[in-house]
Scaffold this motif. Structure first.
Motif, PDB file in Angstrom:
ATOM      1  N   GLU A 114       7.866 -15.525   5.749  1.00 13.94           N
ATOM      2  CA  GLU A 114       7.843 -15.486   7.214  1.00 13.94           C
ATOM      3  C   GLU A 114       8.048 -14.057   7.730  1.00 13.94           C
ATOM      4  N   ILE A 115       8.972 -13.332   7.114  1.00 12.63           N
ATOM      5  CA  ILE A 115       9.227 -11.945   7.515  1.00 12.63           C
ATOM      6  C   ILE A 115       7.970 -11.104   7.317  1.00 12.63           C
ATOM      7  N   VAL A 116       7.368 -11.181   6.123  1.00  9.58           N
ATOM      8  CA  VAL A 116       6.183 -10.377   5.820  1.00  9.58           C
ATOM      9  C   VAL A 116       5.014 -10.770   6.728  1.00  9.58           C
ATOM     10  N   ALA A 117       4.818 -12.067   6.936  1.00 10.32           N
ATOM     11  CA  ALA A 117       3.711 -12.554   7.772  1.00 10.32           C
ATOM     12  C   ALA A 117       3.837 -12.096   9.220  1.00 10.32           C
ATOM     13  N   SER A 118       5.056 -11.805   9.669  1.00  9.26           N
ATOM     14  CA  SER A 118       5.264 -11.418  11.070  1.00  9.26           C
ATOM     15  C   SER A 118       4.812  -9.991  11.371  1.00  9.26           C
ATOM     16  N   LEU A 119       4.546  -9.201  10.345  1.00 17.20           N
ATOM     17  CA  LEU A 119       4.141  -7.812  10.570  1.00 17.20           C
ATOM     18  C   LEU A 119       2.698  -7.735  11.035  1.00 17.20           C
ATOM     19  N   LYS A 120       2.422  -6.883  12.018  1.00 20.70           N
ATOM     20  CA  LYS A 120       1.069  -6.804  12.566  1.00 20.70           C
ATOM     21  C   LYS A 120       0.057  -6.259  11.572  1.00 20.70           C
ATOM     22  N   CYS A 121       0.492  -5.516  10.561  1.00 12.90           N
ATOM     23  CA  CYS A 121      -0.447  -4.973   9.578  1.00 12.90           C
ATOM     24  C   CYS A 121      -0.823  -5.991   8.500  1.00 12.90           C
ATOM     25  N   VAL A 122      -0.139  -7.129   8.452  1.00  4.82           N
ATOM     26  CA  VAL A 122      -0.376  -8.148   7.426  1.00  4.82           C
ATOM     27  C   VAL A 122      -1.236  -9.267   8.008  1.00  4.82           C
ATOM     28  N   THR A 156     -10.836  -6.177   1.488  1.00  7.76           N
ATOM     29  CA  THR A 156      -9.511  -6.786   1.465  1.00  7.76           C
ATOM     30  C   THR A 156      -8.600  -6.040   0.501  1.00  7.76           C
ATOM     31  N   VAL A 157      -7.438  -5.667   1.007  1.00  8.49           N
ATOM     32  CA  VAL A 157      -6.401  -5.022   0.213  1.00  8.49           C
ATOM     33  C   VAL A 157      -5.375  -6.098  -0.133  1.00  8.49           C
ATOM     34  N   ILE A 158      -4.910  -6.080  -1.371  1.00  9.78           N
ATOM     35  CA  ILE A 158      -3.890  -7.027  -1.799  1.00  9.78           C
ATOM     36  C   ILE A 158      -2.728  -6.263  -2.408  1.00  9.78           C
ATOM     37  N   THR A 159      -1.532  -6.753  -2.181  1.00 12.95           N
ATOM     38  CA  THR A 159      -0.343  -6.188  -2.805  1.00 12.95           C
ATOM     39  C   THR A 159       0.621  -7.324  -3.086  1.00 12.95           C
ATOM     40  N   PHE A 160       1.618  -7.024  -3.892  1.00  8.26           N
ATOM     41  CA  PHE A 160       2.595  -8.021  -4.313  1.00  8.26           C
ATOM     42  C   PHE A 160       3.988  -7.431  -4.221  1.00  8.26           C
ATOM     43  N   GLY A 161       4.975  -8.291  -3.992  1.00  4.15           N
ATOM     44  CA  GLY A 161       6.356  -7.822  -4.005  1.00  4.15           C
ATOM     45  C   GLY A 161       7.317  -8.949  -3.724  1.00  4.15           C
ATOM     46  N   THR A 162       8.592  -8.663  -3.916  1.00  3.83           N
ATOM     47  CA  THR A 162       9.641  -9.633  -3.615  1.00  3.83           C
ATOM     48  C   THR A 162       9.978  -9.568  -2.130  1.00  3.83           C
ATOM     49  N   GLU A 219      -8.962 -14.842  -6.226  1.00  2.00           N
ATOM     50  CA  GLU A 219      -8.847 -15.925  -5.235  1.00  2.00           C
ATOM     51  C   GLU A 219      -8.770 -15.391  -3.808  1.00  2.00           C
ATOM     52  N   GLN A 220      -8.067 -14.278  -3.635  1.00  2.00           N
ATOM     53  CA  GLN A 220      -7.858 -13.710  -2.299  1.00  2.00           C
ATOM     54  C   GLN A 220      -8.972 -12.745  -1.887  1.00  2.00           C
ATOM     55  N   GLY A 221      -9.927 -12.495  -2.778  1.00  2.53           N
ATOM     56  CA  GLY A 221     -11.031 -11.590  -2.461  1.00  2.53           C
ATOM     57  C   GLY A 221     -10.620 -10.134  -2.423  1.00  2.53           C
ATOM     58  N   GLY A 222      -9.587  -9.785  -3.187  1.00  2.00           N
ATOM     59  CA  GLY A 222      -9.082  -8.415  -3.184  1.00  2.00           C
ATOM     60  C   GLY A 222     -10.085  -7.420  -3.749  1.00  2.00           C
ATOM     61  N   LYS A 223     -10.369  -6.400  -2.975  1.00  3.39           N
ATOM     62  CA  LYS A 223     -11.218  -5.286  -3.419  1.00  3.39           C
ATOM     63  C   LYS A 223     -10.370  -4.103  -3.851  1.00  3.39           C
ATOM     64  N   GLU A 257      -3.988   0.605   5.376  1.00  2.00           N
ATOM     65  CA  GLU A 257      -4.927   1.686   5.702  1.00  2.00           C
ATOM     66  C   GLU A 257      -6.072   1.813   4.700  1.00  2.00           C
ATOM     67  N   HIS A 258      -5.961   1.137   3.555  1.00  2.00           N
ATOM     68  CA  HIS A 258      -6.988   1.232   2.510  1.00  2.00           C
ATOM     69  C   HIS A 258      -8.068   0.166   2.633  1.00  2.00           C
ATOM     70  N   GLY A 259      -8.039  -0.605   3.716  1.00  2.00           N
ATOM     71  CA  GLY A 259      -9.057  -1.635   3.886  1.00  2.00           C
ATOM     72  C   GLY A 259      -9.071  -2.199   5.292  1.00  2.00           C
ATOM     73  N   ASP A 260      -9.760  -3.343   5.429  1.00  2.00           N
ATOM     74  CA  ASP A 260      -9.903  -4.006   6.728  1.00  2.00           C
ATOM     75  C   ASP A 260      -8.912  -5.150   6.912  1.00  2.00           C
ATOM     76  N   ARG A 261      -8.370  -5.628   5.796  1.00  2.00           N
ATOM     77  CA  ARG A 261      -7.527  -6.822   5.806  1.00  2.00           C
ATOM     78  C   ARG A 261      -6.472  -6.654   4.720  1.00  2.00           C
TER      79      ARG A 261
END
Length: 133
Positions: free
Chosen positions: A60-68, A5-11, A86-90, A28-32
């Motif tokens: 809603e905008i971010v969630a609509s992307l197919k890579c997310v 799992t890849v995690i990122t943060f932003g506004t 919490e999110q299982g970020g590797k 591209e750095h993970g499976d999720r």
């Protein structure tokens, strides 16, 4: 084999091509890919102004992307490590404008800084739009 799992943060305010490219490259750095979207109050604390779009709209905008694969609300900068766990970020992926500033979580995940898309920024877009009149 466990999921990476890849995690990122932003506004992700005034969503633009730089955001899209960053999220696609992060995925591209993970499976999720899981994305923490900064709460409205957190954005005011960080940047001294409210976002143009509400936290619900930005999520809603971010969630609509197919890579997310999932989004959650980031309410505190001090809770980065907690969110990662919490999110299982590797893997934590951030833009290189943050280079070195998240190395303190490298004991719980790999930290990668990606180059930003040149000449594209939300602040720059807001300033440009404001100057139009």
């Amino acid at each position: 084999m466990s999921e990476r799992t890849v995690i990122t943060f932003g506004t992700f305010d005034v969503f633009h091509v730089g955001h899209v490219r960053m999220l696609q490259r992060a995925a591209e750095h993970g499976d999720r890919l899981v994305v923490g979207v900064s709460a409205d109050a957190l954005n005011v604390a960080k940047k001294g102004r409210p976002p143009v779009f509400t936290e619900d709209e930005r999520m809603e905008i971010v969630a609509s992307l197919k890579c997310v694969d999932a989004v959650f609300l980031e309410e505190s900068l001090e809770k980065k490590r907690d969110y990662i766990l919490e999110q299982g970020g590797k893997v934590l992926v951030m833009g290189d404008d943050w280079a070195g500033r998240f190395d303190w979580v490298s004991d719980v995940c790999e930290v990668i800084y990606l180059p930003r898309t040149p000449s594209v920024s939300t602040t720059g877009l807001i300033e440009h739009i404001s100057s139009l009149g």
